[in-house]
Design a protein around this motif. Structure first.
Motif, PDB file in Angstrom:
ATOM      1  N   SER A 286      52.346  22.684   2.133  1.00 62.96           N
ATOM      2  CA  SER A 286      51.510  23.046   3.278  1.00 62.96           C
ATOM      3  C   SER A 286      51.591  24.536   3.565  1.00 62.96           C
ATOM      4  CB  SER A 286      51.937  22.238   4.507  1.00 62.96           C
ATOM      5  OG  SER A 286      51.196  22.615   5.642  1.00 62.96           O
ATOM      6  N   ARG A 287      52.840  25.053   3.517  1.00 63.87           N
ATOM      7  CA  ARG A 287      53.020  26.483   3.764  1.00 63.87           C
ATOM      8  C   ARG A 287      52.345  27.310   2.676  1.00 63.87           C
ATOM      9  NH1 ARG A 287      53.202  29.868   7.831  1.00 63.87           N
ATOM     10  NH2 ARG A 287      54.407  31.760   7.382  1.00 63.87           N
ATOM     11  N   SER A 288      52.399  26.849   1.445  1.00 63.94           N
ATOM     12  CA  SER A 288      51.731  27.555   0.346  1.00 63.94           C
ATOM     13  C   SER A 288      50.226  27.548   0.552  1.00 63.94           C
ATOM     14  CB  SER A 288      52.093  26.902  -0.990  1.00 63.94           C
ATOM     15  OG  SER A 288      53.480  26.990  -1.239  1.00 63.94           O
ATOM     16  N   SER A 289      49.703  26.403   1.006  1.00 63.22           N
ATOM     17  CA  SER A 289      48.259  26.327   1.268  1.00 63.22           C
ATOM     18  C   SER A 289      47.865  27.284   2.382  1.00 63.22           C
ATOM     19  CB  SER A 289      47.871  24.895   1.644  1.00 63.22           C
ATOM     20  OG  SER A 289      48.164  23.991   0.580  1.00 63.22           O
ATOM     21  N   GLU A 290      48.690  27.311   3.462  1.00 62.56           N
ATOM     22  CA  GLU A 290      48.402  28.242   4.554  1.00 62.56           C
ATOM     23  C   GLU A 290      48.447  29.684   4.072  1.00 62.56           C
ATOM     24  OE1 GLU A 290      51.185  27.436   7.594  1.00 62.56           O
ATOM     25  OE2 GLU A 290      50.351  25.469   8.136  1.00 62.56           O
ATOM     26  N   THR A 291      49.479  29.979   3.260  1.00 65.04           N
ATOM     27  CA  THR A 291      49.611  31.340   2.750  1.00 65.04           C
ATOM     28  C   THR A 291      48.447  31.686   1.834  1.00 65.04           C
ATOM     29  OG1 THR A 291      52.029  31.098   2.850  1.00 65.04           O
ATOM     30  CG2 THR A 291      51.161  32.916   1.558  1.00 65.04           C
ATOM     31  N   LEU A 292      48.043  30.725   0.987  1.00 64.38           N
ATOM     32  CA  LEU A 292      46.911  30.959   0.090  1.00 64.38           C
ATOM     33  C   LEU A 292      45.621  31.163   0.877  1.00 64.38           C
ATOM     34  CD1 LEU A 292      45.836  31.107  -2.780  1.00 64.38           C
ATOM     35  CD2 LEU A 292      45.566  28.610  -2.725  1.00 64.38           C
ATOM     36  N   GLU A 293      45.434  30.358   1.917  1.00 65.38           N
ATOM     37  CA  GLU A 293      44.246  30.520   2.755  1.00 65.38           C
ATOM     38  C   GLU A 293      44.249  31.871   3.449  1.00 65.38           C
ATOM     39  OE1 GLU A 293      41.995  28.238   6.490  1.00 65.38           O
ATOM     40  OE2 GLU A 293      43.907  27.472   5.665  1.00 65.38           O
ATOM     41  N   ALA A 294      45.433  32.250   3.973  1.00 69.30           N
ATOM     42  CA  ALA A 294      45.533  33.562   4.621  1.00 69.30           C
ATOM     43  C   ALA A 294      45.283  34.677   3.616  1.00 69.30           C
ATOM     44  CB  ALA A 294      46.910  33.724   5.259  1.00 69.30           C
TER      45      ALA A 294
END
Length: 425
Positions: A286-294
């Motif tokens: 989830s954190r990777s997805s958030e970071t990727l989205e950011a």
């Protein structure tokens, strides 16, 4: 061989040389017929009495012999029966002890296997715990604002705590298993010692049960019946074996319960660790997805800022060109005013051209001033955009670093759970 003739004494004279004296002596020493008869009767009576007494004595002796023989035979039969009963009782308890010993040995072997399973489980936790700690260590390499105490870090910390808690619980149960194994060995020692004692007693009582009056090796042991080496009674003897068996059964029951507890704890720890592992993986994903989205949004904004910088730079060039383009018209207007200032006398009239030239110079000055102000603002915006671009690029590097840590270094080593839970349990 020559024999001498028999010589009978002289009943009349005897050995006395004087015949008269001998005759008188013989006359006075004779018995009367009555005495002779009484003597014979007394001999008869004595013979009858002696014979009757002897007959009674013989009869009593035969009765005593028969009674003693019967008593001896009965005593031997009773002793043999008692020895047989004792052999039966000893065999029963020996078999009970041997059966319980076999069960205890089986249970001890199972508990030994379970102890090894506990040791293996404790050692297996080191792998995922090392991975979780490695993830926390790698995430310390995040930069700047991305060094956040986020859900992924909380999940990893909770995962490490879960692993440590499981290890402590497993170690505690392992210590209990070691203590139970010691108790099992103590109970096993009592059983083995009692079984050996029973087998020794069976051997001795079997020899005693087989002895008879014609056996070899029998002998006198005077006073042995007065020596009492016994230390127990039949009741305490049976109670001792029963107590040993009950102790073994209690230890077996505790051992079985301990094995069940070990299975339940291992399964519970495996589930807890698996859940914590999945929770950390989900949080990292989830954190990777958030970071990727950011990161994607930052890249989009960076592209827009770069485009805006390009547009501002073009606008600055246009403003500079516009300012430059105003210089010649201003020169023309000011030159006209300066040239008309050389008119003479009344020709220095504030006429329409003079007013228009003055207005033109003022308008051109105002326009140049406005253009310079816009140029300064454009240059300020350009610097701000450059700073924003630098910040975005730096943040993109931070996000790329965080994304690399979470996706490659953390999730990359967490694709598979390092404990094969299904095959073990």
């Amino acid at each position: 061989m020559v024999t001498e003739p028999l010589r009978f004494p002289n009943l009349v004279t005897g050995f006395d040389r004087n015949p008269d004296h001998a005759a008188r002596t013989a006359l006075y020493t004779r018995y009367t017929p009555y005495e002779w008869t009484q003597n014979i009767i007394s001999h008869f009576n004595e013979a009858d009495t002696s014979r009757n007494y002897s007959e009674r004595h013989r009869n009593d002796a035969m009765r005593v012999i028969r009674e003693t023989e019967e008593k001896t035979a009965s005593g031997q039969r009773e002793s043999g029966r008692r020895l047989g009963e004792r052999l039966t009782d000893t065999t029963f308890w020996r078999n009970e002890l041997a059966t319980e010993l076999e069960r205890l040995l089986g249970e001890t072997n199972l508990l030994q296997d379970k102890r090894r399973d506990l040791e293996k489980a404790i050692q297996d936790i080191e792998g995922p715990m090392h991975i979780a700690k490695e993830c926390l260590y790698q995430r310390e390499n995040r930069i700047g604002i991305d060094l956040v105490h986020d859900q992924a870090e909380q999940a990893l910390l909770k995962e490490v705590d879960t692993f440590r808690n499981c290890q402590e619980r497993l170690r505690s149960l392992h210590e209990r298993a070691l203590a139970q194994l010691r108790n099992n060995r103590a109970a096993q020692h009592d059983l083995e010692r009692d079984v050996k004692s029973k087998e020794s007693a069976l051997g001795i009582d079997s020899v005693c049960h087989q002895l008879n009056n014609f056996s070899r090796g029998i002998n006198y042991f005077g006073g042995i019946e007065k020596y009492d080496p016994t230390v127990t009674t039949p009741e305490s003897w049976a109670e001792n074996s029963n107590r040993i068996i009950q102790r073994s059964q209690n230890e077996r029951s505790k051992s079985q319960q301990l094995r069940s507890d070990a299975d339940n704890l291992i399964c519970a720890c495996a589930n807890e660790m698996w859940n914590a592992w999945n929770s950390s993986n989900n949080a990292l994903s989830s954190r990777s997805s958030e970071t990727l989205e950011a990161k994607c949004k930052l890249q989009m904004h960076l592209h827009r800022v770069q485009q805006e910088i390009f547009d501002v730079e073009k606008n600055i060039e246009l403003l500079r060109k516009a300012i430059q383009d105003k210089s010649n018209p201003l020169k023309v207007a000011q030159t006209r005013l300066e040239t008309r200032a050389h008119r003479r006398d009344v020709e220095l009239c504030r006429d329409g051209p003079q007013a228009r030239l003055m207005m033109e110079v003022q308008d051109l000055s105002n326009s140049i001033e406005v253009l310079h102000r816009k140029l300064q603002e454009a240059e300020a915006h350009h610097q701000h955009l450059l700073k924003t671009q630098s910040n975005l690029e730096t943040n993109l590097q931070v996000k790329a670093n965080s994304l690399f840590i979470d996706r490659e270094k953390c999730l990359g080593i967490r694709h598979g759970f390092p404990m094969n839970v299904q095959s073990r349990f």
